[in-house]
Enzyme design. Structure first.
Site, PDB file in Angstrom:
ATOM      1  N   LYS A 121       0.840  -1.191   0.000  1.00 35.37           N
ATOM      2  CA  LYS A 121       0.000   0.000   0.000  1.00 35.37           C
ATOM      3  C   LYS A 121       0.879   1.246   0.000  1.00 35.37           C
ATOM      4  CE  LYS A 121      -4.141   1.663   2.451  1.00 35.37           C
ATOM      5  NZ  LYS A 121      -5.081   1.363   3.561  1.00 35.37           N
ATOM      6  N   CYS A 192      -8.009   0.468  -0.351  1.00 36.40           N
ATOM      7  CA  CYS A 192      -8.762   1.306   0.583  1.00 36.40           C
ATOM      8  C   CYS A 192      -8.459   2.797   0.452  1.00 36.40           C
ATOM      9  CB  CYS A 192      -8.537   0.830   2.016  1.00 36.40           C
ATOM     10  SG  CYS A 192      -9.763   1.450   3.191  1.00 36.40           S
TER      11      CYS A 192
END
Length: 781
Positions: A121, A192
């Site tokens: 991420k 996300c």
């Protein structure tokens, strides 16, 4: 003449009810989602939630090497399993330690027992409830690199026939990395928070020609938040096309948050599938079949898209960081006769439904995972405790509906591990009908939601001489309508005993000791508050006493009765005590420390009074709660009162009068303080404008000062606040969310002085305006 190639594909995403650090349970739920995607829906791509292998809510456990190693153990099990990744491209969420020693929040793409890409991420979520940078490093690499798999993992893989040829290194990608399958499908990842950032990953991926983008997420419920989430996801492909899959956790994974599912499959801005927002299922898989040619056609119809593709080529980044995977990775359907999915309408719950169903599902997860036998609720007959009772009633109704949908008749195999029977098996265990007891032969199936409530919900009205018959009646009628095991317990004996102890302790002052009195009887404010707090705190003590002993009482003899009420069946463990202080009272500090606001859980601690009353009105008109309709409507319309002090006959204590502000005003103060980041002066400036039609500048100043005074003197109460379901963005929960001091200079000298100067300025301006108006009126005459 040759026939054009087939570009039809079936893809799946899922909502999983994972539990932090429950590696074995999480692993089984992941496997079940893969089985459903492949065997039931014939999908070739499956997306899972963020950090699904360990659970999103591990918090500081992410800093432990053990968490990383246990995650690798689970991934190894998924790779060596003969079925999980066979002919199914799986996008797993898992933490790992990079070769550089940093901890990363990663997506793992694997198929046919082989890791194809690890994608860390690149943007951490650090606002509100999120603390990702505390545990993980945002990856800032500019091009793909190779990740060397830990040697102990390689050793295990090398000993299994299915993984013995697994490479020692695998691609470690950047935000624009993607894989290219042997049938020319480009697949990328977005994780996300990256969706919520100004420069989202999906932009570069789409311009690179990515067909499928998977977003594994850990997004918690907050009132009215789903609208924004879906807006962003639709926007991701409505501008640049593509097939976008979103996977979210669901349920309570060990903390205050409830992850609200609503996984999605979106094609070119159109939603094809949506999972439930509030679900009792541990595993929910949704799938869609699409023709990838629709993506290519959509993109080619947007001239500006083509221009930006060319600009990206000039930068040299169009084909960089694309990972070509082995020939065995093919995703397209082998048949043309699959039915394509059409767009659907998004389902949004009403805010009143969100207030009810979110906490209801959270309570069920907590109950079944805690080892408790049910809940005990001090039920006063007022709006707050009745709202909590309504939430538990909704939980019981959801349970009954779920069981009724999956149970055919009354002869269900109690030993079955069928996921469709998970809710029934959990309920039987909680209520004492599990396989370890002789009652297992009864194969108990609840006959109604009231039947469930009678087993797991215990309500207690703890009245004193200051309580009214009206509230006692409301509490009893609501308990009966829900089906709870209800008791009326007078606590005057305990109150008088405590006062007697105080009187004996002060006997040295003469006259047999001092006896505190209420204000209405001539006492001081200190005496009055002390007498109120005695009642409030003794209710907390009494609640915990009954929570500990009621299961013993009810199981002492299932045929006996207590106070004329059948004891019925109950589990043999303890009861969890439910609190009922709303977010506005917490913000204002309008509660007694260590009273009934102190409990094991508080499902309404982050919900406003206004929303709770609206929820009660909604529930009173809902046909599913028909038995409680009349009493809920009565409670919703009753003025809020704590019934703690003695009152003159003509007047009873009303909360808003005693607080010096309305619940609507508290909502304004709370949102401006937290969501708009307003101190006293900024809040005053906003409210002078917002309330100009209601109050003068001086009146607004008085209200703002009063709020900040009481907020600051009572902030210490938030340090011991009961763990509450998170629902509002302006929650004052000090433990995890709203990080503030708890010892303030309550005079706010600089801030209030500035407000006073502004009040004078407003008054002077108003005087000048009035003079001008009068002068103009004179000239007109």
């Amino acid at each position: 003449m040759s026939i054009p190639g087939n570009n039809i594909i079936t893809v799946s995403t899922c909502s999983l009810n994972q539990w932090a650090l429950d590696f074995d349970g999480n692993l089984e739920r992941i496997k079940e989602s893969c089985r459903l995607a492949k065997d039931r829906d014939q999908a070739t791509y499956r997306l899972g939630p963020e950090l699904e292998i360990c659970g999103y809510g591990c918090e500081d456990h992410f800093l432990e090497i053990d968490t990383m190693n246990h995650s690798w153990q689970s991934l190894i099990e998924l790779l060596i399993d003969s079925q999980t990744t066979r002919n199914l491209l799986c996008d797993f969420g898992m933490p790992l330690m990079g070769n550089d020693g940093c901890f990363y929040n990663c997506r793992i793409l694997a198929m046919n027992h082989c890791i194809l890409l690890i994608r860390p991420k690149t943007s951490m979520a650090d606002n509100g409830n999120y603390r990702e940078s505390r545990y993980f490093t945002a990856y800032t690499g500019t091009e793909n690199s190779l990740f060397t798999i830990p040697i102990w993992v390689r050793d295990i893989l090398s000993k299994n026939d299915l993984t013995k040829n697994h490479p020692h290194t695998v691609p470690f990608g950047i935000s624009s990395s993607c894989i290219r399958t042997s049938d020319d499908i480009l697949i990328g990842c977005e994780s996300c928070e990256e969706l919520w950032t100004p420069q989202s990953s999906h932009i570069a991926l789409s311009l690179k020609g990515c067909d499928i983008i998977g977003n594994g997420s850990g997004s918690h419920h907050e009132l009215r938040k789903l609208n924004k989430r879906i807006e962003l996801i639709q926007s991701a492909t409505s501008k640049s096309g593509g097939l976008y899959l979103y996977s979210n956790q669901c349920g309570c994974d060990g903390g205050r948050l409830y992850y609200d599912g609503s996984s999605l499959i979106v094609l070119n801005g159109q939603i094809l599938k949506q999972s439930k927002q509030f679900s009792l299922c541990d595993v929910e898989v949704i799938s869609a079949t699409v023709d990838l040619d629709e993506i290519r056609s959509f993109r080619s119809s947007i001239p500006s898209f083509g221009i930006q593709v060319q600009q990206q080529k000039l930068s040299g980044s169009d084909n960089s960081n694309i990972v070509d995977v082995p020939d065995h990775v093919r995703l397209l359907s082998s048949t043309r006769n699959k039915k394509l999915n059409k767009s659907i309408d998004v389902h949004y719950h009403l805010p009143e439904e969100e207030c009810c169903f979110g906490p209801a599902c959270w309570l069920w997860d907590y109950l079944r995972r805690s080892g408790a036998s049910g809940y005990l609720l001090p039920l006063s007959g007022g709006a707050d405790s009745s709202a909590v009772a309504t939430i538990v009633m909704a939980m019981c109704t959801l349970l009954y509906d779920e069981i009724s949908a999956n149970v055919n008749g009354l002869t269900v195999d109690t030993d079955s591990d069928d996921p469709d029977q998970q809710v029934l098996n959990d309920l039987r265990r909680i209520c004492g009908y599990d396989v370890a007891t002789k009652e297992s032969k009864l194969l108990w199936v609840p006959e109604s939601s009231q039947d469930i409530a009678n087993h797991i919900l215990h309500t207690v009205f703890m009245g004193t001489v200051n309580s009214s018959d009206i509230t006692a009646s409301r509490a009893k009628r609501l308990g009966n309508a829900i089906g709870s095991y209800h008791l009326t317990v007078p606590i005057d004996l305990m109150v008088n005993a405590v006062i007697k102890v105080f009187t004996l302790a002060t006997s040295s002052f003469g006259n047999g000791g001092l006896i505190p009195q209420f204000l209405v009887n001539g006492g001081t404010l200190s005496e009055d508050l002390a007498l109120q707090n005695i009642q409030a705190r003794l209710r907390m003590v009494t609640a915990y006493l009954f929570a500990q002993l009621l299961p013993w009482v009810r199981n002492h003899s299932s045929n006996s009765s207590t106070a004329g009420i059948s004891t019925g069946k109950c589990g043999t463990s303890f009861l969890l005590v439910l609190g009922s202080a709303n977010v506005d009272e917490g913000l204002r500090g309008y509660m007694t420390k260590y009273d009934c606001s102190s409990a094991d859980l508080n499902p309404i601690g982050s919900i406003s009074k206004q929303d709770l009353k609206a929820m009660l009105v909604w529930a009173s008109s809902n046909s599913k709660y028909e038995l409680a309709s009349n009493v809920l409507a009565e409670i919703a319309n009753a003025p809020p009162t704590a019934e703690l002090p003695a009152q003159a006959a003509e007047h009873s204590q009303l909360d808003e009068e005693e607080m010096g502000m309305s619940y609507e005003e508290l909502g304004w103060f709370g949102k401006l303080r937290k969501l708009n980041r307003c101190g006293p002066v900024s809040m005053y400036k906003r409210l002078v404008d917002e309330w100009s039609h209601l109050h003068s500048p001086n009146e607004v100043a008085v209200k703002v000062k009063r709020f900040f005074y009481y907020y600051s003197i009572n902030r210490h109460k938030m340090c011991t606040i009961t763990p509450s379901y998170h629902a509002e963005g302006y929650s004052p929960d000090d433990n995890r969310y709203d990080l503030r001091p708890f010892l303030y200079n309550t005079k706010w000298t600089r801030q209030f002085y500035t407000i006073d100067l502004m009040v004078k300025q407003y008054e002077n301006e108003n005087e000048q305006e009035e003079k001008v108006i009068k002068q103009n009126q004179f000239l007109e005459r």
